[in-house]
Design a protein around this motif. Structure first.
Motif, PDB file in Angstrom:
ATOM      1  N   GLY A 106     -26.816  15.156   5.838  1.00  0.00           N
ATOM      2  CA  GLY A 106     -26.539  14.985   7.064  1.00  0.00           C
ATOM      3  C   GLY A 106     -27.393  13.809   7.440  1.00  0.00           C
ATOM      4  N   ALA A 107     -27.621  13.292   6.573  1.00  0.00           N
ATOM      5  CA  ALA A 107     -28.095  11.314   6.910  1.00  0.00           C
ATOM      6  C   ALA A 107     -26.935  10.667   6.797  1.00  0.00           C
ATOM      7  CB  ALA A 107     -29.343  11.290   5.156  1.00  0.00           C
ATOM      8  N   SER A 108     -25.599  11.196   7.254  1.00  0.00           N
ATOM      9  CA  SER A 108     -24.813   9.505   7.264  1.00  0.00           C
ATOM     10  C   SER A 108     -25.067   9.107   8.572  1.00  0.00           C
ATOM     11  CB  SER A 108     -23.376   9.919   7.119  1.00  0.00           C
ATOM     12  OG  SER A 108     -23.596  11.162   5.893  1.00  0.00           O
ATOM     13  N   ALA A 109     -25.266  10.054   9.943  1.00  0.00           N
ATOM     14  CA  ALA A 109     -25.593   9.316  10.506  1.00  0.00           C
ATOM     15  C   ALA A 109     -26.395   8.509  11.235  1.00  0.00           C
ATOM     16  CB  ALA A 109     -25.448   9.777  12.002  1.00  0.00           C
ATOM     17  N   GLU A 110     -27.624   9.238  10.534  1.00  0.00           N
ATOM     18  CA  GLU A 110     -29.071   8.173  10.374  1.00  0.00           C
ATOM     19  C   GLU A 110     -28.552   7.003  10.066  1.00  0.00           C
ATOM     20  OE1 GLU A 110     -33.380   8.319  10.189  1.00  0.00           O
ATOM     21  OE2 GLU A 110     -32.000  10.285  10.250  1.00  0.00           O
ATOM     22  N   LEU A 111     -28.012   6.770   8.504  1.00  0.00           N
ATOM     23  CA  LEU A 111     -27.810   5.440   8.233  1.00  0.00           C
ATOM     24  C   LEU A 111     -26.608   4.606   8.249  1.00  0.00           C
ATOM     25  CD1 LEU A 111     -27.765   6.616   4.208  1.00  0.00           C
ATOM     26  CD2 LEU A 111     -29.654   5.700   5.533  1.00  0.00           C
ATOM     27  N   ALA A 112     -25.658   5.132   9.095  1.00  0.00           N
ATOM     28  CA  ALA A 112     -24.683   4.386   9.903  1.00  0.00           C
ATOM     29  C   ALA A 112     -25.530   4.039  11.478  1.00  0.00           C
ATOM     30  CB  ALA A 112     -23.721   4.975  10.177  1.00  0.00           C
ATOM     31  N   ALA A 113     -26.201   4.275  11.815  1.00  0.00           N
ATOM     32  CA  ALA A 113     -27.005   4.178  13.179  1.00  0.00           C
ATOM     33  C   ALA A 113     -27.911   3.114  13.036  1.00  0.00           C
ATOM     34  CB  ALA A 113     -27.843   5.187  14.279  1.00  0.00           C
ATOM     35  N   GLY A 114     -28.368   3.572  11.953  1.00  0.00           N
ATOM     36  CA  GLY A 114     -29.521   2.043  11.179  1.00  0.00           C
ATOM     37  C   GLY A 114     -28.957   1.392  10.699  1.00  0.00           C
ATOM     38  N   ALA A 115     -27.202   0.685   9.844  1.00  0.00           N
ATOM     39  CA  ALA A 115     -27.127  -0.330   9.677  1.00  0.00           C
ATOM     40  C   ALA A 115     -27.365  -1.896  10.017  1.00  0.00           C
ATOM     41  CB  ALA A 115     -25.727  -0.376   9.382  1.00  0.00           C
ATOM     42  N   THR A 116     -27.778  -2.818   8.932  1.00  0.00           N
ATOM     43  CA  THR A 116     -28.700  -4.160   9.221  1.00  0.00           C
ATOM     44  C   THR A 116     -27.153  -4.477   9.864  1.00  0.00           C
ATOM     45  OG1 THR A 116     -30.136  -3.230   7.609  1.00  0.00           O
ATOM     46  CG2 THR A 116     -30.128  -5.554   8.479  1.00  0.00           C
ATOM     47  N   GLN A 117     -27.722  -5.801  10.373  1.00  0.00           N
ATOM     48  CA  GLN A 117     -26.416  -7.082  11.150  1.00  0.00           C
ATOM     49  C   GLN A 117     -26.633  -7.608  10.035  1.00  0.00           C
ATOM     50  OE1 GLN A 117     -24.543  -5.509  13.387  1.00  0.00           O
ATOM     51  NE2 GLN A 117     -23.316  -8.020  12.891  1.00  0.00           N
ATOM     52  N   LYS A 158     -22.391  -5.472   9.269  1.00  0.00           N
ATOM     53  CA  LYS A 158     -22.392  -4.255   9.414  1.00  0.00           C
ATOM     54  C   LYS A 158     -23.079  -3.673   7.431  1.00  0.00           C
ATOM     55  CE  LYS A 158     -23.194  -2.956  14.110  1.00  0.00           C
ATOM     56  NZ  LYS A 158     -24.424  -3.173  15.003  1.00  0.00           N
ATOM     57  N   VAL A 159     -23.900  -3.701   7.561  1.00  0.00           N
ATOM     58  CA  VAL A 159     -24.394  -4.011   6.340  1.00  0.00           C
ATOM     59  C   VAL A 159     -25.381  -2.031   6.363  1.00  0.00           C
ATOM     60  CG1 VAL A 159     -25.352  -4.636   4.213  1.00  0.00           C
ATOM     61  CG2 VAL A 159     -24.161  -5.873   5.338  1.00  0.00           C
ATOM     62  N   VAL A 160     -25.071  -1.189   5.262  1.00  0.00           N
ATOM     63  CA  VAL A 160     -25.654  -0.594   5.063  1.00  0.00           C
ATOM     64  C   VAL A 160     -26.541  -0.434   3.396  1.00  0.00           C
ATOM     65  CG1 VAL A 160     -26.323   2.361   4.827  1.00  0.00           C
ATOM     66  CG2 VAL A 160     -25.797   0.777   6.623  1.00  0.00           C
ATOM     67  N   ALA A 161     -27.662  -0.826   3.013  1.00  0.00           N
ATOM     68  CA  ALA A 161     -28.025  -0.642   1.633  1.00  0.00           C
ATOM     69  C   ALA A 161     -28.950   0.213   1.572  1.00  0.00           C
ATOM     70  CB  ALA A 161     -28.766  -1.831   1.274  1.00  0.00           C
ATOM     71  N   HIS A 162     -29.271   1.648   0.767  1.00  0.00           N
ATOM     72  CA  HIS A 162     -30.223   2.635   0.941  1.00  0.00           C
ATOM     73  C   HIS A 162     -30.116   3.200  -0.052  1.00  0.00           C
ATOM     74  CE1 HIS A 162     -32.218   6.476   1.987  1.00  0.00           C
ATOM     75  NE2 HIS A 162     -30.733   7.391   1.240  1.00  0.00           N
ATOM     76  N   ARG A 163     -31.318   3.769  -0.984  1.00  0.00           N
ATOM     77  CA  ARG A 163     -31.718   4.315  -1.962  1.00  0.00           C
ATOM     78  C   ARG A 163     -31.788   5.560  -2.436  1.00  0.00           C
ATOM     79  NH1 ARG A 163     -36.875   2.194  -5.857  1.00  0.00           N
ATOM     80  NH2 ARG A 163     -36.740   3.955  -7.140  1.00  0.00           N
ATOM     81  N   ALA A 164     -30.811   6.760  -2.468  1.00  0.00           N
ATOM     82  CA  ALA A 164     -31.246   8.335  -3.102  1.00  0.00           C
ATOM     83  C   ALA A 164     -31.567   8.817  -4.034  1.00  0.00           C
ATOM     84  CB  ALA A 164     -29.402   8.026  -2.359  1.00  0.00           C
ATOM     85  N   ASP A 165     -33.005   8.756  -3.811  1.00  0.00           N
ATOM     86  CA  ASP A 165     -33.271   9.254  -5.098  1.00  0.00           C
ATOM     87  C   ASP A 165     -32.617  10.762  -5.302  1.00  0.00           C
ATOM     88  OD1 ASP A 165     -34.779   6.631  -5.700  1.00  0.00           O
ATOM     89  OD2 ASP A 165     -36.715   7.319  -4.767  1.00  0.00           O
ATOM     90  N   GLY A 166     -32.735  11.065  -6.412  1.00  0.00           N
ATOM     91  CA  GLY A 166     -32.612  12.504  -6.996  1.00  0.00           C
ATOM     92  C   GLY A 166     -31.065  12.467  -7.107  1.00  0.00           C
ATOM     93  N   ALA A 167     -29.651  11.621  -6.140  1.00  0.00           N
ATOM     94  CA  ALA A 167     -28.838  11.652  -6.389  1.00  0.00           C
ATOM     95  C   ALA A 167     -27.924  11.417  -7.204  1.00  0.00           C
ATOM     96  CB  ALA A 167     -28.232  11.119  -5.286  1.00  0.00           C
TER      97      ALA A 167
END
Length: 898
Positions: free
Chosen positions: A774-785, A790-799
């Motif tokens: 469910g967080a995928s859309a939010e992460l994609a929308a918040g991609a860094t240029q 477009k770059v998404v670099a994300h930390r997923a604790d517990g995954a």
């Protein structure tokens, strides 16, 4: 002259000369220094070492042998084979040099119509040890040959020792000149001290006469030792190679073409479509097949099963080399069912067990071929991965470590690795691989050298036996004896006393203690004396006739002059008897349920516990295990009589008694234990109950694999068995109380709870995954240029790894179409770090690679990884640097995209 006739004439020649004909022993040596019997004298070794008194002054045998150092030479020379039959004649203090020379020369040269082999005297060359003038004179006297026909060789060729302290002596060989087709011309007077390599095929050694006359000490190697003096009795040990004489008398070029081996080559020709004698490399493969099929069959016949070490590893290697050689000849199908029966039909008339035990032998061999075919498939995948990695890094050579791992861990032959590497344009660090193989062999040799100390240790025990005679062993008759100490040992050396707290060894004139043997552990108990008490830790028979107790001094100080009272712990003995008789019962039940080919290959029993290994190629079903347990319990309920009797080995076999694989037995007298008459008859020296009901119970607690083609059953007997059942009853009572149900309904109730738990876990997993994605859309929308990317670099604790991959791929799919995009997700769970990178088509077109990104951040996370350009993953163990690794992603993207 066929091989059967050569064998018959040999035995008849020596029987007529007053020799006792002794049957071949098993190829499995009862010797800490040897995996296999590798010479005809090995079964007689205790007589030569003075450990036992020979029952005859003269003996002759045709002994089956296995010589593993010759595996690599098979097919490359005309004379080397891994399995061979050694014809031998032996004198124990009877005739010596003159007699041995006369008997050998007459058999070799007498005309065929007079019972000899009729070899041309003009082509025979005796050899002697340099300086053994006595042997030279005897050869000249017996044969009429001139001195210049007698070859003098150095100790490397013509001095024999066991490599341990004990008997040794000069040798004298009979060499046959096969002519110029097999080597260069030579001058017998100039040969020595070593036989030139290029003459070994021409001057073929067919017989070696050992003149055992020296007492060796300080043995540093087989060729480096001191001679302490002369033996009190001089002995003769000879060996004539049956295959080698056959190739001469049958006019063949090598041993692989004789009547015992060539039929397998002929069948291999039919299967492969290739012809023997056309191509040298193919000829070597044909010879390997013929030799290894026979050797493997003989080893399985003697009870060896494929494994990863020791005898099992040798057998596995032989079988796999045979199968691999057939593949190199172009035959991809199963081959052993076609080839091994040919070898059985040739060898079976002499070794009847190959026919009577064929079902088991075939089962073991064919299962190993099937396993190897799967190994080849799996190994090919592993090789392909390694080759891809080499190419991806720009290399051209597969490392020696990779090649060695394929060989050692996965059973992948090096020649196959070399062939497949060449097909992909790669080379293999073969020199490094050979070095690793040499290191492995040296480790094995070092282990063997360490084990050789056990022969040296027997010197002190032989001295005790010579001085005092054998121990009066009363374990079958009583649990207590009044005894007299004969010798005390500390650290392997004689001592006058053992002090309180000290551990040492004690030899008594008589003892009730059972010494460990036949899978049964030694008795426990105490030895008491005036003012002191000893705990018996272990009991062994280091040499035949002598029982040695390892003891701990609990009280007082023991010296050799004290009378002692030896007492076996009665409870221990009862438990041991129950377990050993229980082993026989389970073995009989095993054969009743699975069939007669399910034969014991090893056992271990201690009070209340038994372990039985048996040859079988697949796991047993729960129903089969229950049936084995039920048959065992029925035998206990029937209160079968347990009895034992002594007879010759031949009588025991005629009676139907089972001789266990790997055990050696006295030819003159063996002990047969029977339970319920013919239902269970086995050769056994252990202690047993008087009736089967006294075993109490047999509770099977496990059935597992102990290597390819070998299974193991474990069970409890007596009080221990009842205690196990009581614990299970208590568990059932606790569960029925917790679940508020009856014992008969317990399984259904637990199954219901388990199903409900699984359904709940599935629902939780769906909810968790939905939340994560469910967080995928939010992460994609918040991609860094980063530049145009477009770059998404994300930390997923517990995954964990699977979740991280799903999230990365889902986010990549939500990035704007037509724009280059990169996603890197790093998760951490259960102390492990997982990283996944994903790139879209546009990003890859700009030179961005998921694999390169993972390799860049991996070291920061304390790990590594890699993969393809579109998706790659890796792992690590350092979660403290995840943020640093994520920051590095943008830097790497900017660098790669320009």
């Amino acid at each position: 002259m066929d091989t059967a006739e050569i064998r018959r004439r040999f035995l008849a020649h020596f029987e007529a000369a007053g020799h006792a004909v002794v049957d071949s022993a098993s190829t499995l040596a009862n010797d800490p220094n040897l995996l296999f019997v590798n010479a005809g004298m090995v079964p007689f070794k205790p007589y030569f070492l003075g450990q036992e008194t020979p029952p005859f002054d003269r003996a002759t045998s045709v002994q089956k042998c296995i010589r593993t150092p010759d595996i690599e030479d098979v097919g490359k020379t005309t004379r080397h084979a891994t399995f061979f039959e050694m014809c031998g004649n032996f004198s124990f203090g009877d005739y010596f040099k003159a007699g041995a020379i006369e008997l050998a020369w007459s058999l070799v040269t007498n005309p065929v119509d007079e019972g000899g082999y009729g070899l041309d005297k003009d082509r025979l060359y005796p050899s002697v040890l340099v300086g053994d003038d006595e042997a030279i004179e005897l050869w000249m006297k017996v044969t009429g040959l001139p001195r210049e026909r007698i070859v003098q060789l150095g100790p490397k060729e013509n001095y024999w020792s066991m490599g341990v302290p004990g008997p040794g002596g000069p040798c004298s060989e009979i060499l046959f000149d096969r002519g110029p087709d097999f080597g260069p011309d030579f001058d017998a007077t100039t040969l020595g001290p070593d036989m030139p390599v290029d003459l070994e095929d021409r001057l073929l050694e067919i017989w070696n006469l050992v003149f055992m006359q020296d007492d060796l000490s300080a043995v540093r190697s087989k060729s480096d030792f001191d001679i302490a003096g002369s033996l009190p009795k001089k002995n003769i040990d000879t060996g004539m190679g049956l295959d080698r004489v056959a190739l001469l008398l049958q006019g063949k070029k090598n041993v692989y073409e004789i009547d015992l081996l060539y039929p397998v080559i002929a069948r291999a020709e039919q299967l492969s479509g290739k012809t023997y004698g056309v191509d040298r490399e193919d000829d070597v493969r044909f010879c390997v097949v013929a030799d290894h099929v026979r050797s493997s069959m003989m080893l399985i016949g003697d009870g060896v099963t494929p494994g990863n070490d020791g005898r099992g590893y040798v057998l596995r290697r032989l079988l796999r080399r045979a199968v691999r050689s057939m593949r190199l000849l172009g035959c991809e199908d199963r081959v052993l069912p076609e080839l091994m029966p040919i070898s059985r039909d040739v060898m079976g008339p002499v070794y009847g067990n190959l026919v009577t035990d064929w079902e088991r032998i075939a089962q073991v061999a064919y299962a190993e071929e099937d396993a190897f075919r799967k190994t080849l498939q799996a190994g090919t995948q592993i090789f392909d991965q390694a080759a891809d990695e080499v190419k991806r890094t720009g290399g051209a050579t597969l490392s020696s470590e990779r090649a060695f791992a394929l060989h050692d861990t996965y059973g992948f032959p090096i020649d196959l690795t070399l062939e497949m590497a060449a097909e992909q344009g790669l080379t293999v660090d073969e020199q490094g691989f050979r070095g690793l193989m040499a290191e492995q062999r040296e480790r094995a040799k070092a282990d063997a050298r360490a084990k050789k100390g056990s022969h040296g240790d027997t010197v002190v025990y032989r001295g005790i036996l010579d001085e005092h005679g054998p121990t009066e062993w009363l374990a079958y008759e009583t649990l207590e004896t009044e005894s007299r100490p004969l010798a005390l040992l500390s650290g392997g050396a004689a001592t006058s006393r053992l002090a309180e707290g000290e551990i040492g060894e004690l030899v008594l004139d008589r003892t009730p203690f059972y010494a460990e043997s036949g899978g049964q552990v030694a008795d426990a108990g105490t030895i008491v004396f005036d003012g002191g008490r000893l705990e018996v830790i272990d009991v062994q028979r280091p040499i035949k006739g002598l029982v040695v107790h390892q003891v701990r001094v609990l009280e007082g100080e023991l010296d050799a002059g004290r009378e002692v009272h030896a007492r076996v712990d009665p409870e221990w003995r009862i438990g041991a008897r129950q377990a050993h008789s229980g082993t026989h019962v389970v073995h009989a039940a095993l054969r009743e349920v699975l069939g007669p080919t399910a034969l014991q290959s090893g056992s271990y029993n201690r009070p209340g516990y038994l372990r039985l290994d048996f040859g079988w190629t697949q796991g047993l079903s729960a129903e089969q295990v229950r049936d084995i347990e039920q048959v065992s319990q029925q035998a206990l309920r029937a209160d079968l009589a347990v009895g034992w009797d002594y007879m010759t080995l031949e009588q025991a076999r005629e009676w139907g008694a089972i001789a266990l694989f790997g055990e050696t037995y006295d030819n003159t007298q063996v002990r047969v234990v029977e339970i319920g008459g013919p239902w269970s008859r086995e050769l056994c020296g252990g202690t047993h109950v008087d009736h089967s009901s006294q075993i109490g119970t047999v509770v099977v607690t496990g059935e597992t694999s102990v290597g390819s083609g070998n299974r193991r059953i474990e069970a409890l007997t007596g009080v221990e068995g009842f205690a196990y059942l009581a614990r299970e009853r208590d568990v059932v009572a606790q569960l029925t109380g917790l679940l508020k149900t009856q014992p008969d309904d317990l399984v259904g109730r637990v199954q219901g709870l388990t199903e409900r738990l699984k359904n709940a876990e599935k629902e939780l997993e769906k909810a968790r995954l939905a939340q994560l994605l469910g967080a995928s859309a939010e992460l994609a929308a918040g991609a860094t240029q980063v530049g145009q990317v477009k770059v998404v670099a994300h930390r997923a604790d517990g995954a964990g790894g699977g979740d991280v991959r799903n999230l990365a791929i889902d986010v990549r799919g939500r990035l704007p179409q037509g724009e280059p995009g990169v996603v890197v997700i790093i998760g951490s769970a259960d102390g492990k770090v997982s990283v996944v990178a994903a790139t879209n088509d546009e990003a890859r077109a700009r030179g961005l690679s998921a694999g390169e990104l993972v390799r860049a951040v991996g070291p920061l996370l304390g790990g590594k990884g890699g993969g393809k350009d579109d998706v790659a993953q890796g792992g690590g163990s350092d979660a403290s640097r995840i943020d640093e690794a994520l920051a590095l992603v943008s830097t790497e993207v900017a660098r790669a995209a320009g």
